[in-house]
Design a protein around this motif. Structure first.
Motif, PDB file in Angstrom:
ATOM      1  N   TYR A  95       0.852  -1.052   0.009  1.00 12.53           N
ATOM      2  CA  TYR A  95       0.130   0.063   0.143  1.00 12.53           C
ATOM      3  C   TYR A  95       0.937   1.389  -0.122  1.00 12.53           C
ATOM      4  O   TYR A  95       1.816   1.313   0.758  1.00 12.53           O
ATOM      5  CB  TYR A  95      -0.997  -0.156   1.310  1.00 12.53           C
ATOM      6  CG  TYR A  95      -2.212  -0.749   1.014  1.00 12.53           C
ATOM      7  CD1 TYR A  95      -3.466  -0.634   0.709  1.00 12.53           C
ATOM      8  CD2 TYR A  95      -1.717  -2.430   1.429  1.00 12.53           C
ATOM      9  CE1 TYR A  95      -4.320  -1.658   0.588  1.00 12.53           C
ATOM     10  CE2 TYR A  95      -2.706  -3.463   1.188  1.00 12.53           C
ATOM     11  CZ  TYR A  95      -4.117  -2.679   0.702  1.00 12.53           C
ATOM     12  OH  TYR A  95      -4.998  -3.717   0.595  1.00 12.53           O
ATOM     13  N   ARG A  96       0.342   2.308  -0.618  1.00 10.59           N
ATOM     14  CA  ARG A  96       1.001   3.544  -0.796  1.00 10.59           C
ATOM     15  C   ARG A  96       0.218   4.635  -0.232  1.00 10.59           C
ATOM     16  O   ARG A  96      -1.159   4.678  -0.572  1.00 10.59           O
ATOM     17  CB  ARG A  96       1.374   3.883  -2.076  1.00 10.59           C
ATOM     18  CG  ARG A  96       2.133   5.157  -2.381  1.00 10.59           C
ATOM     19  CD  ARG A  96       2.637   5.171  -3.942  1.00 10.59           C
ATOM     20  NE  ARG A  96       3.123   6.594  -4.319  1.00 10.59           N
ATOM     21  CZ  ARG A  96       4.082   7.223  -4.036  1.00 10.59           C
ATOM     22  NH1 ARG A  96       5.027   6.256  -3.537  1.00 10.59           N
ATOM     23  NH2 ARG A  96       4.374   8.227  -4.562  1.00 10.59           N
ATOM     24  N   PHE A  97       0.716   5.375   0.473  1.00 10.73           N
ATOM     25  CA  PHE A  97      -0.214   6.642   0.790  1.00 10.73           C
ATOM     26  C   PHE A  97       0.813   7.955   0.476  1.00 10.73           C
ATOM     27  O   PHE A  97       2.018   7.824   0.366  1.00 10.73           O
ATOM     28  CB  PHE A  97      -0.523   7.017   2.411  1.00 10.73           C
ATOM     29  CG  PHE A  97       0.760   6.750   3.366  1.00 10.73           C
ATOM     30  CD1 PHE A  97       1.521   7.812   3.895  1.00 10.73           C
ATOM     31  CD2 PHE A  97       1.211   5.600   3.720  1.00 10.73           C
ATOM     32  CE1 PHE A  97       2.553   7.729   4.586  1.00 10.73           C
ATOM     33  CE2 PHE A  97       2.453   5.371   4.666  1.00 10.73           C
ATOM     34  CZ  PHE A  97       2.922   6.513   5.100  1.00 10.73           C
ATOM     35  N   VAL A  98      -0.054   9.121   0.052  1.00 12.19           N
ATOM     36  CA  VAL A  98       0.564  10.252  -0.878  1.00 12.19           C
ATOM     37  C   VAL A  98      -0.074  11.259  -0.542  1.00 12.19           C
ATOM     38  O   VAL A  98      -1.488  11.411  -0.589  1.00 12.19           O
ATOM     39  CB  VAL A  98       0.900   9.699  -2.156  1.00 12.19           C
ATOM     40  CG1 VAL A  98      -0.261   9.663  -3.001  1.00 12.19           C
ATOM     41  CG2 VAL A  98       1.747  10.602  -2.918  1.00 12.19           C
ATOM     42  N   CYS A  99       0.606  12.398  -0.708  1.00 12.39           N
ATOM     43  CA  CYS A  99      -0.234  13.758  -0.995  1.00 12.39           C
ATOM     44  C   CYS A  99      -0.079  14.226  -2.459  1.00 12.39           C
ATOM     45  O   CYS A  99       1.025  14.249  -2.897  1.00 12.39           O
ATOM     46  CB  CYS A  99       0.354  14.927  -0.144  1.00 12.39           C
ATOM     47  SG  CYS A  99      -0.107  16.505  -0.568  1.00 12.39           S
ATOM     48  N   ASP A 100      -0.851  13.962  -3.271  1.00 12.34           N
ATOM     49  CA  ASP A 100      -1.281  14.266  -4.585  1.00 12.34           C
ATOM     50  C   ASP A 100      -0.472  15.373  -5.056  1.00 12.34           C
ATOM     51  O   ASP A 100       0.343  15.150  -5.983  1.00 12.34           O
ATOM     52  CB  ASP A 100      -2.546  14.197  -5.163  1.00 12.34           C
ATOM     53  CG  ASP A 100      -3.169  12.616  -5.069  1.00 12.34           C
ATOM     54  OD1 ASP A 100      -2.286  11.802  -5.248  1.00 12.34           O
ATOM     55  OD2 ASP A 100      -4.181  12.421  -4.547  1.00 12.34           O
ATOM     56  N   GLY A 108       4.545   7.599   1.473  1.00  9.37           N
ATOM     57  CA  GLY A 108       5.168   6.528   2.395  1.00  9.37           C
ATOM     58  C   GLY A 108       4.317   5.184   1.882  1.00  9.37           C
ATOM     59  O   GLY A 108       3.427   5.211   0.948  1.00  9.37           O
ATOM     60  N   ARG A 109       4.780   4.183   2.347  1.00 12.37           N
ATOM     61  CA  ARG A 109       4.450   2.650   2.010  1.00 12.37           C
ATOM     62  C   ARG A 109       4.394   1.711   3.310  1.00 12.37           C
ATOM     63  O   ARG A 109       4.957   1.977   4.192  1.00 12.37           O
ATOM     64  CB  ARG A 109       5.396   2.068   1.138  1.00 12.37           C
ATOM     65  CG  ARG A 109       5.554   2.770  -0.117  1.00 12.37           C
ATOM     66  CD  ARG A 109       6.197   1.840  -1.208  1.00 12.37           C
ATOM     67  NE  ARG A 109       6.377   2.280  -2.492  1.00 12.37           N
ATOM     68  CZ  ARG A 109       5.365   1.910  -3.535  1.00 12.37           C
ATOM     69  NH1 ARG A 109       4.531   1.218  -3.137  1.00 12.37           N
ATOM     70  NH2 ARG A 109       5.521   2.407  -4.659  1.00 12.37           N
ATOM     71  N   PHE A 110       3.517   0.667   3.254  1.00 11.69           N
ATOM     72  CA  PHE A 110       3.463  -0.308   4.188  1.00 11.69           C
ATOM     73  C   PHE A 110       2.945  -1.614   3.546  1.00 11.69           C
ATOM     74  O   PHE A 110       2.471  -1.640   2.531  1.00 11.69           O
ATOM     75  CB  PHE A 110       2.535   0.188   5.370  1.00 11.69           C
ATOM     76  CG  PHE A 110       1.181   0.382   5.032  1.00 11.69           C
ATOM     77  CD1 PHE A 110       0.280  -0.479   5.282  1.00 11.69           C
ATOM     78  CD2 PHE A 110       0.579   1.669   4.744  1.00 11.69           C
ATOM     79  CE1 PHE A 110      -1.105  -0.351   5.017  1.00 11.69           C
ATOM     80  CE2 PHE A 110      -0.514   1.827   4.346  1.00 11.69           C
ATOM     81  CZ  PHE A 110      -1.626   0.871   4.426  1.00 11.69           C
ATOM     82  N   GLN A 111       3.263  -2.569   4.272  1.00 11.75           N
ATOM     83  CA  GLN A 111       2.672  -4.031   3.530  1.00 11.75           C
ATOM     84  C   GLN A 111       1.535  -4.427   4.515  1.00 11.75           C
ATOM     85  O   GLN A 111       1.888  -4.249   5.736  1.00 11.75           O
ATOM     86  CB  GLN A 111       3.945  -4.930   3.818  1.00 11.75           C
ATOM     87  CG  GLN A 111       5.058  -4.638   2.959  1.00 11.75           C
ATOM     88  CD  GLN A 111       4.734  -4.822   1.365  1.00 11.75           C
ATOM     89  OE1 GLN A 111       4.126  -5.933   1.091  1.00 11.75           O
ATOM     90  NE2 GLN A 111       4.957  -3.774   0.606  1.00 11.75           N
ATOM     91  N   VAL A 112       0.896  -5.170   3.605  1.00 10.78           N
ATOM     92  CA  VAL A 112      -0.191  -5.996   4.483  1.00 10.78           C
ATOM     93  C   VAL A 112      -0.119  -7.337   4.218  1.00 10.78           C
ATOM     94  O   VAL A 112       0.086  -7.975   2.967  1.00 10.78           O
ATOM     95  CB  VAL A 112      -1.479  -5.573   4.056  1.00 10.78           C
ATOM     96  CG1 VAL A 112      -2.786  -6.141   4.466  1.00 10.78           C
ATOM     97  CG2 VAL A 112      -1.855  -4.072   4.145  1.00 10.78           C
ATOM     98  N   SER A 113      -0.074  -8.304   5.104  1.00  9.36           N
ATOM     99  CA  SER A 113       0.469  -9.776   4.957  1.00  9.36           C
ATOM    100  C   SER A 113      -0.484 -10.544   5.833  1.00  9.36           C
ATOM    101  O   SER A 113      -1.171 -10.046   6.903  1.00  9.36           O
ATOM    102  CB  SER A 113       1.679 -10.021   5.091  1.00  9.36           C
ATOM    103  OG  SER A 113       2.120  -9.671   6.396  1.00  9.36           O
TER     104      SER A 113
END
Length: 113
Positions: A95-100, A108-113
């Motif tokens: 997953y990625r979060f961003v200010c467009d 930023g990024r994070f993983q989901v597992s």
């Protein structure tokens, strides 16, 4: 694909939503964006678990956009300032979060597992 995003954003049953772990997101007032849980940077979350994303948008020049498997959603718009809350169940993947408007420096990024 729209169906997956809708399911990911749907509020869960009252028992699940009440027990959802809180993920805190902030964007602004400077050129900062981030996700924390219990005061620590989010790097990994559990797939299928209910998480309450509480996003504090502290600037009218930023937004908070979250995307990943089956999800592409602007959680706060550029004009918005304040706090919004979403209960999400995320699928496995990155997953990625961003200010467009400032994606080159605010992301930023994070993983989901």
């Amino acid at each position: 694909m729209l169906l997956g995003a809708a399911a990911a954003l749907a509020a869960t049953g009252s028992g699940s939503a009440a027990s959802a772990k809180t993920v805190n997101g902030t964007v602004g007032p400077g050129f900062t964006i981030g996700l924390t849980m219990h005061g620590k940077k989010v790097t990994r979350l559990k797939a299928g678990a209910a998480y309450r994303f509480v996003i504090r948008d502290r600037s009218s020049i930023h937004d908070f956009d979250l995307s990943g498997p089956g999800l592409n959603r602007v959680l706060t718009s550029v004009e918005y300032t304040g706090t919004k809350s979403f209960v999400l169940r995320l699928k496995k993947g990155s997953y990625r979060f961003v200010c467009d408007p400032h994606s080159g420096i605010m992301h930023g990024r994070f993983q989901v597992s």
